[in-house]
Each structure stands twice: as C-alpha cells, then as structure tokens.
Design a protein around this motif. Structure first.
Motif, short mmCIF file in Angstrom:
data_model
loop_
_atom_site.label_atom_id
_atom_site.label_comp_id
_atom_site.label_asym_id
_atom_site.label_seq_id
_atom_site.Cartn_x
_atom_site.Cartn_y
_atom_site.Cartn_z
N ILE A 176 2.03 11.20 2.50
CA ILE A 176 0.66 10.84 2.88
C ILE A 176 0.41 9.36 2.63
N ASP A 177 0.89 8.84 1.50
CA ASP A 177 0.74 7.41 1.22
C ASP A 177 1.48 6.57 2.25
N VAL A 178 2.65 7.03 2.68
CA VAL A 178 3.42 6.33 3.70
C VAL A 178 2.65 6.34 5.03
N VAL A 182 -0.68 6.70 5.52
CA VAL A 182 -1.87 5.85 5.41
C VAL A 182 -1.46 4.38 5.47
N GLY A 183 -0.38 4.02 4.78
CA GLY A 183 0.11 2.64 4.82
C GLY A 183 0.52 2.21 6.21
N SER A 184 1.15 3.13 6.96
CA SER A 184 1.57 2.77 8.33
C SER A 184 0.35 2.56 9.23
N ARG A 185 -0.73 3.30 8.96
CA ARG A 185 -1.96 3.12 9.74
C ARG A 185 -2.63 1.78 9.39
N VAL A 186 -2.53 1.36 8.11
CA VAL A 186 -3.03 0.04 7.72
C VAL A 186 -2.25 -1.03 8.49
N ARG A 187 -0.91 -0.90 8.49
CA ARG A 187 -0.06 -1.87 9.19
C ARG A 187 -0.38 -1.89 10.68
N GLY A 247 3.68 2.37 1.52
CA GLY A 247 3.35 3.59 0.80
C GLY A 247 3.88 3.61 -0.62
N VAL A 248 4.46 2.50 -1.06
CA VAL A 248 5.00 2.42 -2.42
C VAL A 248 3.85 2.46 -3.42
N ASN A 249 2.77 1.74 -3.14
CA ASN A 249 1.58 1.79 -3.98
C ASN A 249 0.53 2.66 -3.30
N ARG A 250 -0.02 3.58 -4.04
CA ARG A 250 -1.06 4.47 -3.52
C ARG A 250 -2.36 3.68 -3.37
N ILE A 251 -3.09 3.94 -2.30
CA ILE A 251 -4.35 3.26 -2.04
C ILE A 251 -5.48 4.12 -2.58
N GLY A 252 -6.22 3.58 -3.53
CA GLY A 252 -7.36 4.30 -4.12
C GLY A 252 -8.55 4.32 -3.18
#
Length: 158
Positions: free
Chosen positions: A27-29, A31-36, A66-71
């Motif tokens: 899930i973190d990966v 969300v991170g890909s959607r940020v990118r 996605g290495v760091n979780r987004i709060g």
C-alpha cells in the motif's frame, strides 16, 4: 522495524523479513507511485515538491518508493500541494490489497469513473506525461478545446 510494525505484519499474514531487511508495504508503494505520477504530470521536480513540503528531495524519493510511510498530515499536505483529493492516492489500487482500501475506493466511485478508459500502464508512459504537460501549457481555452476535439476525432471509435 518496531515490534508494533512486526505484530501488524504478522496479523495481516505477511511473512517476517529477515533481520536487517525492510520491505515496504504494497500500500505504501502504491501511494508513493501515485505521488510520483501526479508530481510528474505536473512537471514538478522532487526538489520543488520537497521545498513545498519542507522536505529534502531524498525524503520525497523515499515516499515515492514506499520506503517511508506517509502519515495522515503529510498525505493531507501532499494532496494540497499536488492539487488532488486524498482519494487520488488510493485510486487504481489492486483488489489483492483489499480490506479497508477497497471499501474506501468504492466510496470514491465518481472519481474512479472519470478515470475509466485509461490503462494504468498508459498513465506511466513518458509519451502520455509529455502529451498532458504540453496540452496544459496551451493557455487559450478555445485552442485547448480544439486540440482535445482533434485528438478525439483521430482515435478509432470505441
């Protein structure tokens, strides 16, 4: 990894990583890909996004991988800076991730419907990103609409 995180992973049935190994949550990966994706669509560098959030570009990189979780508060800030609803970050999440995320996505049906017709791979192609950027650089609304109509007329009928 903290003992709390290890317990959460065990409860979810995820295998324990070997000592020293850190595997980001799928899930973190996502969300991170959607940020990118959104940052790239806007033509924004990691440095510029970092500046807007008070972060270094390295921290932005870690979020995107996605290495760091987004709060929650950081996700709120990202949505504001990237000019998207928070649900955008969970859009197109594979059903295999299930649980709360798929229930959340079903409540965002209106936004998801606006995304129909696009393959996920298509959104990640450089050609698509360049086309979208060029399209939004057209400042005259009437010209932009004519370009949009032209592209639609060139595409094969569904």
């Amino acid at each position: 990894m903290s003992s709390e995180e290890a317990l959460e992973r065990t409860e979810r049935g995820e295998p324990r990583p070997s000592p020293g190994e850190h595997r980001p949550s799928p899930i973190d990966v996502h969300v991170g890909s959607r940020v990118r994706l959104r940052r790239t669509l806007l033509g924004m560098s990691q440095e510029k996004l970092g500046e807007a959030l008070g972060l270094t570009f390295q921290q932005v990189q870690k979020y995107e991988r996605g290495v760091n979780r987004i709060g929650a508060s950081r996700l709120f800030d990202l949505a504001r800076v990237l000019d998207v609803p928070i649900g955008f970050f969970f859009d197109d999440m594979p059903d295999s991730m299930g649980g709360i995320a798929s229930g959340f996505r079903s409540r965002l049906a209106g936004f998801a419907e606006s995304q129909e017709g696009f393959e996920d791979d298509t959104l990640h192609k450089r050609e698509t990103l360049e086309l979208v950027r060029a399209y939004y650089r057209i400042t005259e609304p009437a010209v932009r609409k004519r370009v949009f109509d032209l592209i639609k007329s060139l595409a094969p009928a569904e």
